[in-house]
Scaffold this active site. Structure first.
Site, PDB file in Angstrom:
ATOM      1  N   LYS A  52       0.840  -1.131  -0.002  1.00  0.00           N
ATOM      2  CA  LYS A  52      -0.143   0.019  -0.032  1.00  0.00           C
ATOM      3  C   LYS A  52       0.937   1.186  -0.144  1.00  0.00           C
ATOM      4  O   LYS A  52       0.562   2.323  -0.747  1.00  0.00           O
ATOM      5  CB  LYS A  52      -1.049   0.125   1.189  1.00  0.00           C
ATOM      6  CG  LYS A  52      -1.943  -1.066   0.987  1.00  0.00           C
ATOM      7  CD  LYS A  52      -2.971  -1.322   2.355  1.00  0.00           C
ATOM      8  CE  LYS A  52      -3.627  -2.495   2.236  1.00  0.00           C
ATOM      9  NZ  LYS A  52      -4.255  -2.960   3.421  1.00  0.00           N
ATOM     10  N   GLN A  97      -5.348  -2.034   9.529  1.00  0.00           N
ATOM     11  CA  GLN A  97      -4.958  -3.155   8.686  1.00  0.00           C
ATOM     12  C   GLN A  97      -5.674  -4.230   9.833  1.00  0.00           C
ATOM     13  O   GLN A  97      -5.393  -4.467  11.018  1.00  0.00           O
ATOM     14  CB  GLN A  97      -3.535  -3.383   8.735  1.00  0.00           C
ATOM     15  CG  GLN A  97      -3.169  -4.707   8.008  1.00  0.00           C
ATOM     16  CD  GLN A  97      -3.726  -4.562   6.397  1.00  0.00           C
ATOM     17  OE1 GLN A  97      -3.702  -3.715   5.733  1.00  0.00           O
ATOM     18  NE2 GLN A  97      -3.937  -5.893   6.056  1.00  0.00           N
ATOM     19  N   ASP A 120     -11.667   2.038   3.810  1.00  0.00           N
ATOM     20  CA  ASP A 120     -11.732   0.420   3.479  1.00  0.00           C
ATOM     21  C   ASP A 120     -13.129   0.169   3.369  1.00  0.00           C
ATOM     22  O   ASP A 120     -13.555  -1.113   3.001  1.00  0.00           O
ATOM     23  CB  ASP A 120     -11.142  -0.092   4.959  1.00  0.00           C
ATOM     24  CG  ASP A 120      -9.932  -0.781   4.598  1.00  0.00           C
ATOM     25  OD1 ASP A 120      -9.848  -1.299   3.423  1.00  0.00           O
ATOM     26  OD2 ASP A 120      -9.109  -1.103   5.492  1.00  0.00           O
TER      27      ASP A 120
HETATM   28  N1  GUN Z   1      -6.823  -7.288   5.879  1.00  0.00           N
HETATM   29  C1  GUN Z   1      -6.788  -8.204   4.743  1.00  0.00           C
HETATM   30  N2  GUN Z   1      -7.728  -7.497   3.553  1.00  0.00           N
HETATM   31  C2  GUN Z   1      -7.778  -6.156   4.103  1.00  0.00           C
HETATM   32  C3  GUN Z   1      -8.409  -4.923   3.758  1.00  0.00           C
HETATM   33  O1  GUN Z   1      -8.835  -4.916   2.600  1.00  0.00           O
HETATM   34  N3  GUN Z   1      -8.267  -3.957   4.676  1.00  0.00           N
HETATM   35  C4  GUN Z   1      -7.683  -3.966   5.696  1.00  0.00           C
HETATM   36  N4  GUN Z   1      -7.870  -2.841   6.534  1.00  0.00           N
HETATM   37  N5  GUN Z   1      -7.354  -5.202   6.334  1.00  0.00           N
HETATM   38  C5  GUN Z   1      -7.206  -6.157   5.771  1.00  0.00           C
END
Ligand code: GUN
Length: 285
Positions: A52, A97, A120
């Site tokens: 990211k 996350q 998200d």
């Molecule tokens: N963990 C696995 N996929 C994701 C996601 O798309 N966003 C977040 N914040 N955590 C994750």
């Protein structure tokens, strides 16, 4: 032989467009910025966060990382951090996350993220808006899947979409997104009996259950579109949830792993950060 749905290439072209939008915002004095919170030591999460960060750098989105130690992070300190980021006008997007350590309440944490910064799409307000068909931040993986289908002109109207997996992150938002496209949607999961009865009826089969090579050729209809959300690591190699080698001869379209859904997830996150920055600019005008 199926046509490959090239998520890597499509994500790259989306990132180029986002870079132009990001430059335009900067010319107007707005510097889009994403804050990412990572609690604990999950190795897969660290890789996701690194990816990211790289995508942000490429587009010109500022990136602030909060790496919190499991031993010293309390629910109160996590919530306080989110509240501070909510109030900080220089931060446009906030991402916590997942997973986070079990002793912390992730639901309260997602609920605390300002819905306008919830890139998200996990805040219950935004989840509710999605289910009502209103404009909102949509969870990045399902959003990326829909973008891929649109790009390849795969129409969902009246089609049987079968989703295998009912997670809050992928399966559940997908139900809504596919319904919005007038598909007939069936959701299967770990307790579904006679799974193959459902998967064999799918015009479009979307698999997100986290079991390597779980979907076999005899579970798939001839010329189905197969979307593989799985990212499983076996002996250091990545494998999807779908037995790609055997199914590629039967499907009409298929996503590879890697290079399919994964890059689209990050592109959609970037899209949401730019959207958040644009929206917040409008609100402060
Ligand atoms: N963990 C696995 N996929 C994701 C996601 O798309 N966003 C977040 N914040 N955590 C994750």
């Amino acid at each position: 032989m199926a046509e490959l749905i090239n998520g890597k290439e499509l994500a790259q072209s989306i990132r180029q467009i986002l870079k132009i939008k990001c430059d335009e915002l900067k010319e107007k004095g707005i510097k889009p910025k994403l804050a990412v919170i990572l609690v604990g030591d999950d190795s897969a999460s660290k890789i996701y966060v690194r990816n990211k960060n790289k995508a942000c750098e490429e587009i010109g989105i500022e990136f602030e990382e909060y790496i919190l130690k499991e031993e010293t992070t309390t629910q109160e300190s996590l919530i306080k951090l989110i509240e501070n980021l909510n109030e900080n006008p220089n931060i446009h997007g906030i991402l916590l996350q997942s997973p986070i350590p079990q002793n912390l309440d992730i639901n309260e944490a997602f609920r605390t993220i300002n819905p306008d910064k919830d890139v998200d799409g996990f805040n219950p307000l935004n989840v509710g808006k999605l289910s009502l068909g209103q404009d909102t931040f949509v969870a990045c993986t399902p959003h990326g899947i829909i973008k891929m289908l649109e790009e390849y002109k795969i129409d969902l109207e009246g089609k049987n979409v079968v989703i295998v997996g009912r997670s809050n992150i992928v399966g559940k938002p997908l139900i809504q997104l596919c319904l919005n496209k007038n598909a007939t949607v069936t959701v299967c999961h770990s307790r579904t009996q006679n799974l193959e009865e459902y998967t064999k009826k799918a015009d479009i089969l979307i698999v997100a259950i986290g079991k390597p090579n779980f979907i076999k050729e005899d579970m798939v209809k001839q010329d189905a579109v197969v979307i593989d959300v799985g990212i499983n690591r076996i002996d250091g190699k990545l494998a999807g949830d779908v037995d790609f080698e055997n199914i590629k001869n039967k499907a009409s379209y298929i996503t590879p792993v890697p290079g399919g859904v994964g890059p689209m997830t990050i592109a959609m996150l970037m899209n949401n950060v730019i959207k958040a920055a644009e929206n917040q600019k409008l609100k402060t005008k």
